[in-house]
Design a protein around this motif. Structure first.
Motif, PDB file in Angstrom:
ATOM      1  N   LEU A  70       1.156   6.907  -0.899  1.00  0.00           N
ATOM      2  CA  LEU A  70       0.280   5.755  -1.042  1.00  0.00           C
ATOM      3  C   LEU A  70       0.387   5.242  -2.465  1.00  0.00           C
ATOM      4  O   LEU A  70       0.408   6.027  -3.411  1.00  0.00           O
ATOM      5  CB  LEU A  70      -1.163   6.142  -0.737  1.00  0.00           C
ATOM      6  CG  LEU A  70      -1.422   6.630   0.683  1.00  0.00           C
ATOM      7  CD1 LEU A  70      -2.864   7.090   0.815  1.00  0.00           C
ATOM      8  CD2 LEU A  70      -1.126   5.529   1.680  1.00  0.00           C
ATOM      9  N   VAL A 105      -5.097   9.459   6.176  1.00  0.00           N
ATOM     10  CA  VAL A 105      -4.468   8.156   6.251  1.00  0.00           C
ATOM     11  C   VAL A 105      -3.190   8.336   7.058  1.00  0.00           C
ATOM     12  O   VAL A 105      -2.411   9.250   6.796  1.00  0.00           O
ATOM     13  CB  VAL A 105      -4.137   7.584   4.852  1.00  0.00           C
ATOM     14  CG1 VAL A 105      -3.388   6.277   4.966  1.00  0.00           C
ATOM     15  CG2 VAL A 105      -5.391   7.404   4.040  1.00  0.00           C
ATOM     16  N   THR A 106      -2.989   7.514   8.042  1.00  0.00           N
ATOM     17  CA  THR A 106      -1.766   7.569   8.833  1.00  0.00           C
ATOM     18  C   THR A 106      -0.900   6.380   8.469  1.00  0.00           C
ATOM     19  O   THR A 106      -1.373   5.246   8.450  1.00  0.00           O
ATOM     20  CB  THR A 106      -2.090   7.522  10.341  1.00  0.00           C
ATOM     21  OG1 THR A 106      -2.916   8.633  10.657  1.00  0.00           O
ATOM     22  CG2 THR A 106      -0.822   7.576  11.165  1.00  0.00           C
ATOM     23  N   VAL A 107       0.345   6.655   8.151  1.00  0.00           N
ATOM     24  CA  VAL A 107       1.309   5.609   7.828  1.00  0.00           C
ATOM     25  C   VAL A 107       2.432   5.699   8.837  1.00  0.00           C
ATOM     26  O   VAL A 107       2.992   6.768   9.068  1.00  0.00           O
ATOM     27  CB  VAL A 107       1.874   5.790   6.397  1.00  0.00           C
ATOM     28  CG1 VAL A 107       2.950   4.759   6.116  1.00  0.00           C
ATOM     29  CG2 VAL A 107       0.764   5.700   5.375  1.00  0.00           C
ATOM     30  N   THR A 108       2.740   4.602   9.478  1.00  0.00           N
ATOM     31  CA  THR A 108       3.844   4.548  10.421  1.00  0.00           C
ATOM     32  C   THR A 108       4.924   3.667   9.830  1.00  0.00           C
ATOM     33  O   THR A 108       4.649   2.539   9.409  1.00  0.00           O
ATOM     34  CB  THR A 108       3.387   3.967  11.772  1.00  0.00           C
ATOM     35  OG1 THR A 108       2.326   4.778  12.285  1.00  0.00           O
ATOM     36  CG2 THR A 108       4.537   3.923  12.763  1.00  0.00           C
ATOM     37  N   ILE A 109       6.129   4.191   9.772  1.00  0.00           N
ATOM     38  CA  ILE A 109       7.261   3.424   9.272  1.00  0.00           C
ATOM     39  C   ILE A 109       8.230   3.211  10.425  1.00  0.00           C
ATOM     40  O   ILE A 109       8.695   4.171  11.035  1.00  0.00           O
ATOM     41  CB  ILE A 109       7.966   4.144   8.115  1.00  0.00           C
ATOM     42  CG1 ILE A 109       7.004   4.301   6.944  1.00  0.00           C
ATOM     43  CG2 ILE A 109       9.225   3.396   7.692  1.00  0.00           C
ATOM     44  CD1 ILE A 109       7.557   5.059   5.794  1.00  0.00           C
ATOM     45  N   TYR A 128     -10.983   4.623   3.103  1.00  0.00           N
ATOM     46  CA  TYR A 128      -9.781   5.344   3.523  1.00  0.00           C
ATOM     47  C   TYR A 128      -9.657   6.666   2.774  1.00  0.00           C
ATOM     48  O   TYR A 128      -9.369   7.694   3.355  1.00  0.00           O
ATOM     49  CB  TYR A 128      -8.524   4.513   3.257  1.00  0.00           C
ATOM     50  CG  TYR A 128      -8.417   3.279   4.112  1.00  0.00           C
ATOM     51  CD1 TYR A 128      -8.114   3.377   5.458  1.00  0.00           C
ATOM     52  CD2 TYR A 128      -8.607   2.018   3.563  1.00  0.00           C
ATOM     53  CE1 TYR A 128      -8.011   2.230   6.251  1.00  0.00           C
ATOM     54  CE2 TYR A 128      -8.504   0.882   4.336  1.00  0.00           C
ATOM     55  CZ  TYR A 128      -8.205   0.997   5.684  1.00  0.00           C
ATOM     56  OH  TYR A 128      -8.094  -0.117   6.449  1.00  0.00           O
ATOM     57  N   ASP A 157       0.799  -1.228   0.000  1.00  0.00           N
ATOM     58  CA  ASP A 157       0.000   0.000   0.000  1.00  0.00           C
ATOM     59  C   ASP A 157       0.829   1.275   0.000  1.00  0.00           C
ATOM     60  O   ASP A 157       0.282   2.354  -0.170  1.00  0.00           O
ATOM     61  CB  ASP A 157      -0.917   0.033   1.225  1.00  0.00           C
ATOM     62  CG  ASP A 157      -2.016  -1.003   1.140  1.00  0.00           C
ATOM     63  OD1 ASP A 157      -2.345  -1.432   0.016  1.00  0.00           O
ATOM     64  OD2 ASP A 157      -2.551  -1.389   2.191  1.00  0.00           O
ATOM     65  N   ILE A 158       2.120   1.176   0.243  1.00  0.00           N
ATOM     66  CA  ILE A 158       2.940   2.386   0.267  1.00  0.00           C
ATOM     67  C   ILE A 158       4.098   2.277  -0.725  1.00  0.00           C
ATOM     68  O   ILE A 158       4.536   1.190  -1.082  1.00  0.00           O
ATOM     69  CB  ILE A 158       3.491   2.704   1.671  1.00  0.00           C
ATOM     70  CG1 ILE A 158       4.435   1.604   2.164  1.00  0.00           C
ATOM     71  CG2 ILE A 158       2.380   2.947   2.664  1.00  0.00           C
ATOM     72  CD1 ILE A 158       5.212   1.972   3.399  1.00  0.00           C
TER      73      ILE A 158
END
Length: 104
Positions: free
Chosen positions: A53, A68-72, A62, A12-13
Motif C-alpha cells: 500500500l 485490505v484486499t488488493v486484486t491485481i 481501512y 493506492d498501491i
C-alpha cells in the motif's frame, strides 16, 4: 506513470519489481514488454516481486480494520513475430536473434 527503479506507484498501491526486471523487461506506452521472443513452452522471468500500500493513501477505516484486499488483474497478449506484426501492432522491433526492443 512510469517505473522508478524497482517500483511503480499506482495510486493506492505500489508495485515492486524483481531486482533484475529491467534486464528482461521494458516499459513503453503503459505496457511491459518482454525483451526476448519466447519459443513454445518457454516462460518469462519474474516481473513483480510484491505489492504494498502506498504510504498514507488509504483512509483510517481501512487501516483500522487490519485487512485490505488488493486484486491485481494481469492481462497478457501474444503476437507472432512473422509479418512485421510487432512493429505495426505494438511499436517494438524484433531483431534477428529474437531480442525485442522499443521501436526508434
Amino acid at each position: 506513470t512510469q517505473p522508478s527503479g524497482n517500483t511503480m506507484v499506482l495510486g493506492d498501491i505500489t508495485l515492486h519489481f524483481a531486482d533484475d526486471w529491467s534486464s528482461h523487461w521494458f516499459y513503453q506506452n503503459g505496457y511491459f514488454y518482454y525483451r526476448k521472443v519466447l519459443n513454445p513452452g518457454e516462460k518469462t522471468t519474474k516481473l513483480l516481486s510484491g505489492v504494498t500500500l502506498t504510504n498514507g493513501s488509504l483512509s483510517d477505516p481501512y487501516v483500522d480494520s487490519g485487512k485490505v484486499t488488493v486484486t491485481i488483474d494481469v492481462l497478457a497478449d501474444i503476437l507472432q513475430t512473422a509479418g512485421n506484426a510487432p512493429e505495426t501492432e505494438w511499436g517494438v522491433t524484433v531483431g534477428s536473434g529474437g531480442e525485442v526492443t522499443p521501436k526508434n
